[in-house]
Motif scaffolding. Structure first.
Motif: not given
Length: 467
Positions: A162, A259, A263, A283, A286-288, A301, A303-304
């Motif tokens: 991440y 990010g 979130k 999201h 988590e934003v990755c 974007s 996310g997880n």
């Protein structure tokens, strides 16, 4: 001695007395026998083998003098030894072109062990960052190997999917986050500069250059976003707003997006005094992954939560919500050759690269790569892209678009290839992994060596090292 004492004799075991033929009755004979016993033979028996617990090799043919990087002129002679040319090349490759003859370096304190060479290929001592590779060998040149041009040590480079800890600026400067510090490595001179140290209670989670390459954004584990002037090694802004780590950053021309594990995506404008000007909430984890399109109109974007969202600057709600991935979406890249074309890659449970038309939300293609997709980058010189992978193969793959035929598969990292950045000229990539190495690969052609001209003249040999 008493009256009943026997004459002097050599005290040996009874079984050996016969073989030594000692005459105890004659003092002279006894003395002569002892002398013969203690006498060391001048020539050892050829059948006798002596064993030892040490091995001292012969170094007469090792050419270790070539690695004496400091010039040591011989007394009374002004000429250099035969290995001086090799020594100069090695010194220049290890310490950079500005290294002094004595090997003194001008690097920042504490950087002596950072980004040192892990391996060195003496057959190709030239720098991989030169604008043009030495490729004038003609048709008789050997086939290039699928190996990195340079491998550097990067101690404490985190093995965390991440985080985004490596970025390459338009001014040819590589930024790397190592633990609590950010270091800059000049691709032109190999000089290492320590940009900052966040201290024992914080750590670096993301680095990203402005498009002009003068300022570096740093995301931290405490949720702050800092802006640093790389030329002065000075922090010019510290912006809060996130509740926890800011693991991904993306610049467009004027706006910095961040990010976080909280979130949210924050939009920062360093021209205004507030920490952020807007917040995107879409999201559920988590934003990755975070990338602006080349025209600055759209922000993608990942996310997880396995979603790819597309935003524009006119709305704080996503204009597209793409949910076909079945694992975290970190890898995102926009095509520099076609508007509204974006590619995304999924994690271990997904393993796919998917292509999307953001104008209508349609998925154009999906390719199962066989392993976790960690990064994607589209080449600006030709219509090809590179992907880096984790479980289970830890490979780097080059693809031709739109056919998605494999151009090359590169291996070398022993852990997930979590970090990827592209050189300013678009020819070289650098990859980083939890094995604490940075590897430089020449995989794309120059802008002049476009596909139609690749088979003619010199361009047929200016293709990268993997073709």
């Amino acid at each position: 001695a008493g009256a009943g004492a026997k004459p002097g004799r050599l005290n040996v075991p009874a079984g050996m007395a016969g073989s030594l033929r000692l005459d105890a009755s004659s003092p002279a004979s006894s003395s002569s026998s002892v002398a013969r016993l203690l006498e060391i033979p001048k020539t050892p028996s050829p059948s006798k083998v002596t064993y030892s617990d040490r091995f001292i090799p012969c170094r007469t043919s090792s050419r270790l003098h070539n690695f004496a990087l400091a010039d040591r002129p011989s007394p009374g002679s002004g000429s250099r030894d035969d290995g001086s040319a090799y020594s100069r090349l090695l010194r220049a490759e290890l310490f950079g072109g500005d290294a002094s003859p004595g090997g003194d370096r001008q690097d920042s304190p504490g950087s002596n062990n950072l980004f040192r060479f892990k391996t060195d290929r003496s057959s190709a001592p030239s720098s991989p960052f030169a604008e043009k590779l030495d490729c004038a060998g003609g048709a008789g040149s050997p086939t290039p190997k699928k190996a990195p041009r340079k491998v550097l040590d990067a101690p404490s480079l985190q093995d965390d999917f991440y985080l985004n800890l490596v970025d390459w600026s338009s001014q040819n400067m590589l930024a790397v986050g190592l633990g609590t510090c950010v270091y800059l490595w000049s691709a032109s001179s190999s000089k290492v500069t320590k940009l900052c140290d966040l201290g024992p209670r914080d750590s670096v989670c993301a680095v990203h250059w402005t498009r002009e390459g003068s300022y570096l954004a740093v995301g931290t584990s405490l949720g702050d976003v800092q802006i640093w002037d790389s030329s002065r090694c000075k922090r010019i802004r510290n912006m809060g707003g996130h509740q926890t780590r800011a693991g991904v950053l993306a610049w467009n021309s004027t706006i910095l997006s961040s990010g976080s594990r909280d979130k949210n995506i924050l939009q920062h404008d360093i021209r205004v005094p507030t920490d952020y000007i807007s917040k995107f909430s879409g999201h559920r984890s988590e934003v990755c992954g975070l990338k602006w399109s080349h025209d600055d109109r759209e922000l993608a974007s990942g996310g997880n939560d396995n979603q790819l969202l597309v935003w524009n600057q006119r709305s704080q709600q996503p204009v597209l919500r793409l949910t076909e991935h079945t694992a975290a979406v970190k890898a995102i890249t926009w095509s520099p050759h076609q508007h509204s074309l974006v590619a995304s890659g999924g994690g271990t449970a997904d393993r796919c690269i998917k292509f999307w038309n953001t104008a209508n939300g349609n998925m154009l293609n999906s390719i199962d790569t066989g392993s976790q997709v960690c990064n994607l980058a589209w080449c600006k010189n030709v219509n090809e892209l590179v992907s880096t992978h984790g479980y289970s193969q830890n490979q780097i793959m080059v693809w031709k678009y739109p056919s998605m035929s494999k151009v090359a598969t590169l291996t070398g990292h022993t852990l997930r290839v979590l970090y990827l950045a592209t050189s300013p000229d678009g020819q070289t990539i650098v990859t980083g992994a939890g094995d604490e190495t940075l590897r430089f690969w020449n995989i794309f052609p120059s802008m002049k060596a476009q596909a139609p001209a690749r088979d003619a003249g010199l361009f047929s040999f200016s293709r990268s090292h993997i073709r």
